[in-house]
Every structure is written in structure tokens, then in C-alpha cells.
Design a protein around this motif. Sequence first.
Motif, PDB file in Angstrom:
ATOM      1  N   VAL A   1      48.112  45.877  24.285  1.00  0.00           N
ATOM      2  CA  VAL A   1      47.699  44.838  25.378  1.00  0.00           C
ATOM      3  C   VAL A   1      48.656  45.248  26.621  1.00  0.00           C
ATOM      4  O   VAL A   1      47.975  45.198  27.975  1.00  0.00           O
ATOM      5  CB  VAL A   1      48.596  43.436  24.948  1.00  0.00           C
ATOM      6  N   VAL A   2      49.759  45.938  26.542  1.00  0.00           N
ATOM      7  CA  VAL A   2      50.314  46.425  27.892  1.00  0.00           C
ATOM      8  C   VAL A   2      49.502  47.526  28.387  1.00  0.00           C
ATOM      9  O   VAL A   2      49.062  47.440  29.832  1.00  0.00           O
ATOM     10  CB  VAL A   2      51.737  46.974  27.620  1.00  0.00           C
ATOM     11  N   PHE A   3      49.105  48.433  27.600  1.00  0.00           N
ATOM     12  CA  PHE A   3      48.190  49.587  28.227  1.00  0.00           C
ATOM     13  C   PHE A   3      46.765  48.769  28.812  1.00  0.00           C
ATOM     14  O   PHE A   3      46.148  49.439  29.814  1.00  0.00           O
ATOM     15  CB  PHE A   3      47.939  50.658  27.256  1.00  0.00           C
ATOM     16  N   ALA A   4      46.305  47.948  28.268  1.00  0.00           N
ATOM     17  CA  ALA A   4      44.864  47.475  28.546  1.00  0.00           C
ATOM     18  C   ALA A   4      44.933  46.619  29.719  1.00  0.00           C
ATOM     19  O   ALA A   4      44.064  46.703  30.671  1.00  0.00           O
ATOM     20  CB  ALA A   4      44.296  46.385  27.496  1.00  0.00           C
ATOM     21  N   VAL A   5      46.174  46.104  30.118  1.00  0.00           N
ATOM     22  CA  VAL A   5      46.174  45.201  31.269  1.00  0.00           C
ATOM     23  C   VAL A   5      46.713  46.406  32.365  1.00  0.00           C
ATOM     24  O   VAL A   5      46.151  46.280  33.524  1.00  0.00           O
ATOM     25  CB  VAL A   5      47.454  44.306  31.307  1.00  0.00           C
TER      26      VAL A   5
END
Length: 87
Positions: free
Chosen positions: A70-74
Motif C-alpha cells: 500500500v505504501v509503495f502504491a501510494v
Amino acid sequence: MAFSYAGRFCHATPVMSSVKAPHLSGRVPPQVFFAVSAVFHYLGPAFAVTLFEHVGVFGVTWLRIAGAAVVFAVWLRLWRPVACWPG
């Protein structure tokens, strides 16, 4: 030249200006990156240890991997169309 996807313009539209905004690494001192890294380095395992009794080892592993995804997607803004990705 602008990229388009379903009638919308991408955020990656080329800019005709030679002035570029500085990257985050140019605006933030290196000590901030070190401090944020240290906080996450210690908080991640601390939360994992408290979760072991509730969701088990594999559950904690799955939650940590999903959280990183999720962090990388954001961070990379993966909700944009592929045509708008840099490079």
C-alpha cells in the motif's frame, strides 16, 4: 504532446518549461530521512510482536507485506493509467 487516457490528460503531460521543481531529496535534509527510517525500523517489529498472539506469524507477515504494498502504491501513484507512468 500530451498523453491521454479515455479522454483525460495524464499528470505526466510534458511541460515546456525548463524550470523543474526540486525532488523531495533536495528539499528535505538527510537527517529527516534517517529519523523516519529509524522510527519505522523499530515500530514495525514492535507492532508485529504485539500482533503475534492475535493473528499468528503468517498473518503478521501478510499484514507487513500488504502494508508495504500500500505504501509503495501510494508513493508511485499506481492508480494512474500505465500510459502516464514515467519512462
